[in-house]
Design an enzyme around this catalytic site. Structure first.
Site, PDB file in Angstrom:
ATOM      1  CE  LYS A  36      -9.578  -3.225  14.041  1.00  0.00           C
ATOM      2  NZ  LYS A  36      -8.376  -3.246  13.204  1.00  0.00           N
ATOM      3  CG  ASN A  80      -0.154  -0.042   2.480  1.00  0.00           C
ATOM      4  OD1 ASN A  80       0.414   0.885   2.793  1.00  0.00           O
ATOM      5  ND2 ASN A  80      -0.408  -1.310   3.164  1.00  0.00           N
ATOM      6  CE  LYS A 135     -11.657   0.320  10.353  1.00  0.00           C
ATOM      7  NZ  LYS A 135     -11.059   1.026   9.283  1.00  0.00           N
ATOM      8  CG  PHE A 167      -3.518   6.121  13.069  1.00  0.00           C
ATOM      9  CD1 PHE A 167      -2.891   5.706  14.010  1.00  0.00           C
ATOM     10  CD2 PHE A 167      -3.326   7.142  12.092  1.00  0.00           C
ATOM     11  CE1 PHE A 167      -2.073   6.862  14.617  1.00  0.00           C
ATOM     12  CE2 PHE A 167      -2.632   8.116  12.767  1.00  0.00           C
ATOM     13  CZ  PHE A 167      -2.071   7.885  13.917  1.00  0.00           C
ATOM     14  CG  ASP A 188      -7.462  -5.472   6.515  1.00  0.00           C
ATOM     15  OD1 ASP A 188      -7.130  -5.738   7.646  1.00  0.00           O
ATOM     16  OD2 ASP A 188      -8.172  -4.576   5.799  1.00  0.00           O
ATOM     17  CE  LYS A 193       9.152 -11.694 -13.849  1.00  0.00           C
ATOM     18  NZ  LYS A 193      10.285 -11.178 -14.984  1.00  0.00           N
TER      19      LYS A 193
HETATM   20  O1  PMT Z   1       2.872   6.235   6.631  1.00  0.00           O
HETATM   21  P1  PMT Z   1       2.009   7.426   5.880  1.00  0.00           P
HETATM   22  O2  PMT Z   1       2.501   7.450   4.510  1.00  0.00           O
HETATM   23  O3  PMT Z   1       2.552   8.546   6.762  1.00  0.00           O
HETATM   24  O4  PMT Z   1       0.722   7.369   5.860  1.00  0.00           O
HETATM   25  C1  PMT Z   1      -0.068   7.204   6.884  1.00  0.00           C
HETATM   26  C2  PMT Z   1      -1.183   6.235   7.231  1.00  0.00           C
HETATM   27  C3  PMT Z   1      -2.116   6.651   6.260  1.00  0.00           C
HETATM   28  C4  PMT Z   1      -0.693   4.861   7.029  1.00  0.00           C
HETATM   29  C5  PMT Z   1      -1.766   6.284   8.825  1.00  0.00           C
HETATM   30  O5  PMT Z   1      -2.270   7.830   9.003  1.00  0.00           O
HETATM   31  C6  PMT Z   1      -3.124   5.284   8.992  1.00  0.00           C
HETATM   32  O6  PMT Z   1      -4.306   5.825   8.906  1.00  0.00           O
HETATM   33  N1  PMT Z   1      -2.718   4.266   9.539  1.00  0.00           N
HETATM   34  C7  PMT Z   1      -3.795   3.421   9.510  1.00  0.00           C
HETATM   35  C8  PMT Z   1      -3.752   2.385   8.179  1.00  0.00           C
HETATM   36  C9  PMT Z   1      -4.982   1.267   8.282  1.00  0.00           C
HETATM   37  O7  PMT Z   1      -4.626   0.173   8.222  1.00  0.00           O
HETATM   38  O8  PMT Z   1      -6.094   1.638   8.558  1.00  0.00           O
HETATM   39  P2  PMT Z   1      -7.384   0.507   8.784  1.00  0.00           P
HETATM   40  O9  PMT Z   1      -8.545   1.306   9.164  1.00  0.00           O
HETATM   41  O10 PMT Z   1      -7.124  -0.449   7.641  1.00  0.00           O
HETATM   42  O11 PMT Z   1      -7.055  -0.152  10.160  1.00  0.00           O
HETATM   43  C10 PMT Z   1      -7.426   0.288  11.653  1.00  0.00           C
HETATM   44  C11 PMT Z   1      -6.361   0.004  12.720  1.00  0.00           C
HETATM   45  O12 PMT Z   1      -6.067  -1.604  12.626  1.00  0.00           O
HETATM   46  C12 PMT Z   1      -4.941   0.448  12.284  1.00  0.00           C
HETATM   47  O13 PMT Z   1      -4.629   1.030  13.486  1.00  0.00           O
HETATM   48  C13 PMT Z   1      -4.190  -0.559  11.645  1.00  0.00           C
HETATM   49  O14 PMT Z   1      -2.852  -0.367  11.945  1.00  0.00           O
HETATM   50  C14 PMT Z   1      -4.828  -1.933  12.496  1.00  0.00           C
HETATM   51  N2  PMT Z   1      -4.674  -3.250  11.691  1.00  0.00           N
HETATM   52  C15 PMT Z   1      -5.495  -3.093  10.535  1.00  0.00           C
HETATM   53  C16 PMT Z   1      -5.413  -4.385   9.833  1.00  0.00           C
HETATM   54  C17 PMT Z   1      -4.748  -5.389  10.288  1.00  0.00           C
HETATM   55  N3  PMT Z   1      -4.573  -6.667   9.864  1.00  0.00           N
HETATM   56  N4  PMT Z   1      -4.014  -5.430  11.430  1.00  0.00           N
HETATM   57  C18 PMT Z   1      -4.204  -4.066  12.162  1.00  0.00           C
HETATM   58  O15 PMT Z   1      -3.678  -4.025  13.163  1.00  0.00           O
END
Ligand code: PMT
Length: 413
Positions: free
Chosen positions: A353, A221, A349, A335, A290, A300
């Site tokens: 969580k 990503n 969330k 986040f 995810d 490859k």
């Molecule tokens: O790195 P930068 O370029 O500065 O960009 C910053 C950012 C956009 C990555 C950051 O600000 C941000 O939003 N991070 C969270 C990205 C994310 O995965 O969001 P989500 O809404 O999909 O997930 C919710 C939360 O669960 C997040 O805290 C994530 O870290 C966590 N997560 C998600 C999926 C997973 N399998 N395990 C997790 O722990």
């Protein structure tokens, strides 16, 4: 993670700090060279601004060599950029030190005069400012100088008392610049008092995970790690023991931060479970995939005539698991990267969580979310509080977030 030694702690308060050092035209300007050198050895990044008069005493080249940074002298010399330049140093600064500070610069700062690079920076900065006055005793004791220092103190500036002894003018009295070690110690004491997270372990995740498909391709990503690295840096600046668990990123590791590099979500999961057990706060800024390819091909994948179908399988949700394992007193921050329904999705969330705080950012914007230097967010707390954080540098957002974490750590304690 081993406890920090006394020396590490001493260096820790300066590590990674951006210090702007203003040097004005006094005989004591030569002592500023040692101040800059000491600050740099303690891990600070020092940017020197010299007044024109200061260059009569010490050369620009000396400070450039000692600081390892370009030295600002005449803002008119950089006409096309000077606005950017003076604002850049003023906003970059975590701390501003003026040593030696002449009666003239004290008078300018007290009266808001901005007619050169240093006085303009002093007017534009929001960082804490320290003046180390050095001048002839009569000038120092003059009511005008005393009044100017009172004005500056009342506005929150710090004045380092000059020492007494023989002065350059041949007399003896109060007005000598304190020794460089004393100036640095005074700054260190101030910074230590601000080390509000000393003794706390903070686990921060950053960057995006990469899920390999074959030896040359992966699912990834746009995360650069900027947001998470800014949080790690700010936490370290506040004296915390910081573990930064990062996906592949091209950013320098902030001073004093312990980096653990991973590639995949499963690797991040394993490391997070290990490092979270004794963490006081965990902040998940990483963009974790995810899904991962169900099969990672050892060679490859060669292109064929038709289309290629990939089967993906679920990765563990790290934050969900951390929420399940959360200890009493531990603060868990997530986040939410959303492109629509920011409020509803983020709040869901937060609940699901078991988080204390969630930072919701709109990742469809160019100036926020992924990759940008800036971010705009809404901070939702478990207790129902909401705070809109307007567009700002990610470093500034990191400070607001850590204020909130600190407050909750104190409440839980
Ligand atoms: O790195 P930068 O370029 O500065 O960009 C910053 C950012 C956009 C990555 C950051 O600000 C941000 O939003 N991070 C969270 C990205 C994310 O995965 O969001 P989500 O809404 O999909 O997930 C919710 C939360 O669960 C997040 O805290 C994530 O870290 C966590 N997560 C998600 C999926 C997973 N399998 N395990 C997790 O722990």
């Amino acid at each position: 993670m081993a406890a920090k030694s006394v020396k590490e702690k001493e260096a820790g308060v300066f590590a990674g700090l951006h210090i702007v050092c203003g040097v004005t035209g006094g005989i004591a300007a030569y002592k500023a060279v040692e101040v800059v050198s000491r600050l740099r050895k303690l891990g600070a990044e020092v940017h020197v601004i010299m007044t024109k008069e200061a260059t009569q005493f010490v050369t620009e080249l000396t400070f450039r060599e000692i600081s390892g940074q370009p030295v600002s002298t005449d803002m008119w010399a950089k006409v096309p950029h000077f606005h950017v330049e003076h604002i850049a140093l003023a906003t970059l600064a975590d701390l501003v030190l003026v040593a030696p500070a002449t009666a003239n610069v004290l008078a300018k700062a007290a009266n808001g005069i901005a007619d050169d690079m240093l006085s303009t920076t002093l007017l534009a900065t929001k960082a804490p400012v320290f003046f180390a006055p050095a001048m002839n005793t009569a000038m120092y004791e003059h009511p005008a100088t005393q009044h100017n220092m009172d004005v500056l103190r009342a506005r929150g500036a710090h004045i380092l008392e000059p020492a007494s002894g023989p002065l350059a003018c041949g007399t003896s009295g109060k007005g000598r610049l304190p020794e460089p070690a004393e100036i640095v110690a005074a700054l260190g004491q101030y910074l230590e008092k601000r080390a509000t997270l000393a003794g706390k372990k903070i686990l921060v995740t950053a960057g995006g995970t990469e899920e390999p498909l074959d030896p040359v391709r992966y699912l990834g990503n746009h995360s650069t790690g900027r947001m998470g690295y800014a949080i790690a840096r700010e936490a370290a600046r506040r004296g915390a023991d910081v573990v930064l668990l990062s996906g592949p990123a091209m950013l320098p590791v902030p001073e004093g931060v312990h980096l653990i590099s991973v590639q995949t979500a499963r690797q991040m999961y394993e490391a997070a479970m290990q490092e979270s057990a004794d963490a006081d706060a965990i902040i998940m800024a990483a963009a974790v995939a995810d899904y991962r390819p169900a099969v990672t091909y050892p060679h490859k994948i060669k292109k064929g005539e038709g289309s290629l179908t990939l089967t993906l399988e679920r990765n563990p949700d790290i934050l969900l698991e951390l929420g399940r394992r959360k200890r009493t007193g531990q603060i868990l921050v997530g986040f939410a990267a959303e492109t629509q329904n920011l409020h509803a999705y983020a709040k869901a969330k937060l609940e699901k969580k078991n988080l204390d705080l969630i930072v919701a950012n709109d990742v469809s914007r160019e100036d926020a979310g992924f990759a940008a230097e800036t971010n705009e967010a809404i901070l939702f707390a478990r207790d129902g509080q909401e705070r809109e954080i307007p567009l700002m540098q990610k470093t500034a957002l990191a400070a607001i977030l850590l204020d909130s974490v600190e407050k909750r750590l104190a409440e839980k304690a």
